[in-house]
Design an enzyme around this catalytic site. Sequence first.
Site, PDB file in Angstrom:
ATOM      1  CG  ASP A  26      -7.303   3.370  -0.757  1.00  0.00           C
ATOM      2  OD1 ASP A  26      -7.944   2.321  -0.680  1.00  0.00           O
ATOM      3  OD2 ASP A  26      -7.179   4.145   0.211  1.00  0.00           O
ATOM      4  CE  LYS A  40      -4.435   1.061   0.228  1.00  0.00           C
ATOM      5  NZ  LYS A  40      -5.629   0.324  -0.210  1.00  0.00           N
TER       6      LYS A  40
HETATM    7  P1  NDP Z   1     -12.862   7.770  -2.683  1.00  0.00           P
HETATM    8  O1  NDP Z   1     -11.789   8.747  -2.466  1.00  0.00           O
HETATM    9  O2  NDP Z   1     -13.421   7.588  -4.044  1.00  0.00           O
HETATM   10  O3  NDP Z   1     -14.085   8.082  -1.707  1.00  0.00           O
HETATM   11  C1  NDP Z   1     -13.912   8.140  -0.322  1.00  0.00           C
HETATM   12  C2  NDP Z   1     -15.182   8.653   0.312  1.00  0.00           C
HETATM   13  O4  NDP Z   1     -15.073   8.552   1.716  1.00  0.00           O
HETATM   14  C3  NDP Z   1     -15.465  10.108   0.014  1.00  0.00           C
HETATM   15  O5  NDP Z   1     -16.841  10.316  -0.014  1.00  0.00           O
HETATM   16  C4  NDP Z   1     -14.803  10.805   1.188  1.00  0.00           C
HETATM   17  O6  NDP Z   1     -15.321  12.107   1.469  1.00  0.00           O
HETATM   18  C5  NDP Z   1     -15.115   9.857   2.310  1.00  0.00           C
HETATM   19  N1  NDP Z   1     -14.088   9.982   3.352  1.00  0.00           N
HETATM   20  C6  NDP Z   1     -12.750   9.813   3.208  1.00  0.00           C
HETATM   21  N2  NDP Z   1     -12.103  10.030   4.367  1.00  0.00           N
HETATM   22  C7  NDP Z   1     -13.065  10.333   5.249  1.00  0.00           C
HETATM   23  C8  NDP Z   1     -13.035  10.651   6.616  1.00  0.00           C
HETATM   24  N3  NDP Z   1     -11.882  10.702   7.303  1.00  0.00           N
HETATM   25  N4  NDP Z   1     -14.225  10.896   7.222  1.00  0.00           N
HETATM   26  C9  NDP Z   1     -15.402  10.844   6.524  1.00  0.00           C
HETATM   27  N5  NDP Z   1     -15.475  10.559   5.220  1.00  0.00           N
HETATM   28  C10 NDP Z   1     -14.332  10.310   4.600  1.00  0.00           C
HETATM   29  O7  NDP Z   1     -12.306   6.373  -2.112  1.00  0.00           O
HETATM   30  P2  NDP Z   1     -12.841   4.896  -2.373  1.00  0.00           P
HETATM   31  O8  NDP Z   1     -14.307   4.914  -2.565  1.00  0.00           O
HETATM   32  O9  NDP Z   1     -11.980   4.301  -3.405  1.00  0.00           O
HETATM   33  O10 NDP Z   1     -12.460   4.183  -0.999  1.00  0.00           O
HETATM   34  C11 NDP Z   1     -13.370   4.110   0.095  1.00  0.00           C
HETATM   35  C12 NDP Z   1     -12.932   3.003   1.040  1.00  0.00           C
HETATM   36  O11 NDP Z   1     -12.917   1.752   0.334  1.00  0.00           O
HETATM   37  C13 NDP Z   1     -11.519   3.146   1.629  1.00  0.00           C
HETATM   38  O12 NDP Z   1     -11.513   2.592   2.931  1.00  0.00           O
HETATM   39  C14 NDP Z   1     -10.681   2.282   0.703  1.00  0.00           C
HETATM   40  O13 NDP Z   1      -9.485   1.834   1.342  1.00  0.00           O
HETATM   41  C15 NDP Z   1     -11.646   1.135   0.458  1.00  0.00           C
HETATM   42  N6  NDP Z   1     -11.373   0.326  -0.719  1.00  0.00           N
HETATM   43  C16 NDP Z   1     -11.341   0.891  -1.969  1.00  0.00           C
HETATM   44  C17 NDP Z   1     -11.108   0.113  -3.076  1.00  0.00           C
HETATM   45  C18 NDP Z   1     -11.171   0.657  -4.465  1.00  0.00           C
HETATM   46  O14 NDP Z   1     -11.130  -0.154  -5.403  1.00  0.00           O
HETATM   47  N7  NDP Z   1     -11.298   1.956  -4.672  1.00  0.00           N
HETATM   48  C19 NDP Z   1     -10.812  -1.326  -2.936  1.00  0.00           C
HETATM   49  C20 NDP Z   1     -10.958  -1.835  -1.594  1.00  0.00           C
HETATM   50  C21 NDP Z   1     -11.195  -1.016  -0.540  1.00  0.00           C
HETATM   51  P3  NDP Z   1     -14.514  13.430   1.037  1.00  0.00           P
HETATM   52  O15 NDP Z   1     -14.742  13.540  -0.428  1.00  0.00           O
HETATM   53  O16 NDP Z   1     -15.125  14.512   1.836  1.00  0.00           O
HETATM   54  O17 NDP Z   1     -13.070  13.193   1.404  1.00  0.00           O
END
Ligand code: NDP
Length: 444
Positions: free
Chosen positions: A164, A124
Amino acid sequence: MKVQEVVNNLKCRFPNEPEYIQAVTEVLESIEEVYNLHPEFERVNLVERLCIPDRIFSFRVTWVDDKGRVQTNMAYRVQHNNTIGPYKGGIRFHSSVNPSILKFLAFEQTFKNSLTTLPMGGGKGGSDFSPRGKSNAEVMRFCQAFILELWRHIGPDTDVPAGDIGVGGREVAYMYGMYRKLARENTGTFTGKGIEFGGSLVRPEATGYGNIYFLLEMLKTKGISIEGKRCLVSGSGNVAQYTCEKLIQLGAIPVTLSDSDGYIYDPDGITKEKLDYVMELKNIERGRIREYAEKYNCKYVAGGRVWSETGDIALPSATQNELNEDDAIRLVKSGCIAVSEGANMPSTPEAVAVFQEAKMLYAPGKAANAGGVATSGLEMTQNSMRLSWTREEVDEKLKRIMKDIHEQCVKYGKTSDDYIDYVKGANVAGFMKVAKAMLAQGII
Ligand code: NDP
């Protein structure tokens, strides 16, 4: 192995890494029994070798913003374990990124990748750079500067990054472009690439879709249909969006979404048309979820969390530790039947204990969100073959993999009263494969 001893030792050596210690503790507690049935593991101190990453690169990234100011960020790549395949795992761009968070993610990734049935090790990376509020040109310059340092350490058979939090198709494309130029090769060192340059169909959808395929398998064990179920989804990024898309296709009703500023609750349900608006808002205009509530005249709670609402199914899809014990108690009391984690480690250990105590259907991210990296594995295969599969072929393989992961969880996680402990199942299944491979390959 005595879990507490191992954890205390790691706490002394890495005192400021709470997320890493949290992830290690959860895994070790659930594999302790199985591990101790294998004295050959203990003889080669397998547990310590498995908990501590192979190496961590840390570096400064210097770039110039639109006003001509020189900016610096810290960046890292954690190469955790490559016993069963090249290091594989996403890149996170978020102001909160630090070694503890990346170490926890790389550790989890190792077991998750093992579970996918594909030959991928765990890694990562990321930076404390936040793309929020930055122009396209700034994001591009940052990505290029980041790769200028990282490119030496990655490659199609050594380490294959992906997206991510904060890293989507735009960022992967900028990073891949720079990598390709520096490395002078075109072998698909990143996954999540654009479809025009080696990306796989269904990769953008894969984490969210995969989570719902896993949820369907869990519901099947109880003979419950997903149709008409009201679903609480957190986040509004890649995972949340495609979770909603699949729910809508299957006749379920997503009613919430969130971002780091607050959440929306739409009692009428988020329809395909409303989701299209969210995708435009988040992926192109890069706006805030509050704007959804203004457009569709529904509730917006600034600073709140979606778990305050009532739903049949909870799908945490934002970030780590976003669902705590109080949230879990509220969900159980209000009749929620299943929790399936799209995000990595979104439930605190106390929340997980509440779900398990209530004998709920509860799937940890390691199993439920593995569809993302599994489809990345399929992208790597297509790149190696210099071929592209159709959408149907990839989706079929994704479904098969999620079914396999579910079967492994049942095999290793079924308890005497027929409850399926998906945490134990996923951890033991993921661990056994890596442990056996390490044992076979000797002390290195
Ligand atoms: P994105 O950046 O596309 O979206 C993340 C979302 O979560 C946004 O809406 C963001 O809001 C919100 N967010 C992030 N940090 C915080 C926080 N500290 N408090 C509240 N809201 C928060 O990321 P992904 O959708 O790709 O990833 C989401 C989760 O899924 C993560 O845990 C990631 O590790 C996991 N994941 C992702 C994969 C992938 O293929 N993308 C694969 C496996 C797991 P804002 O815009 O305000 O920051």
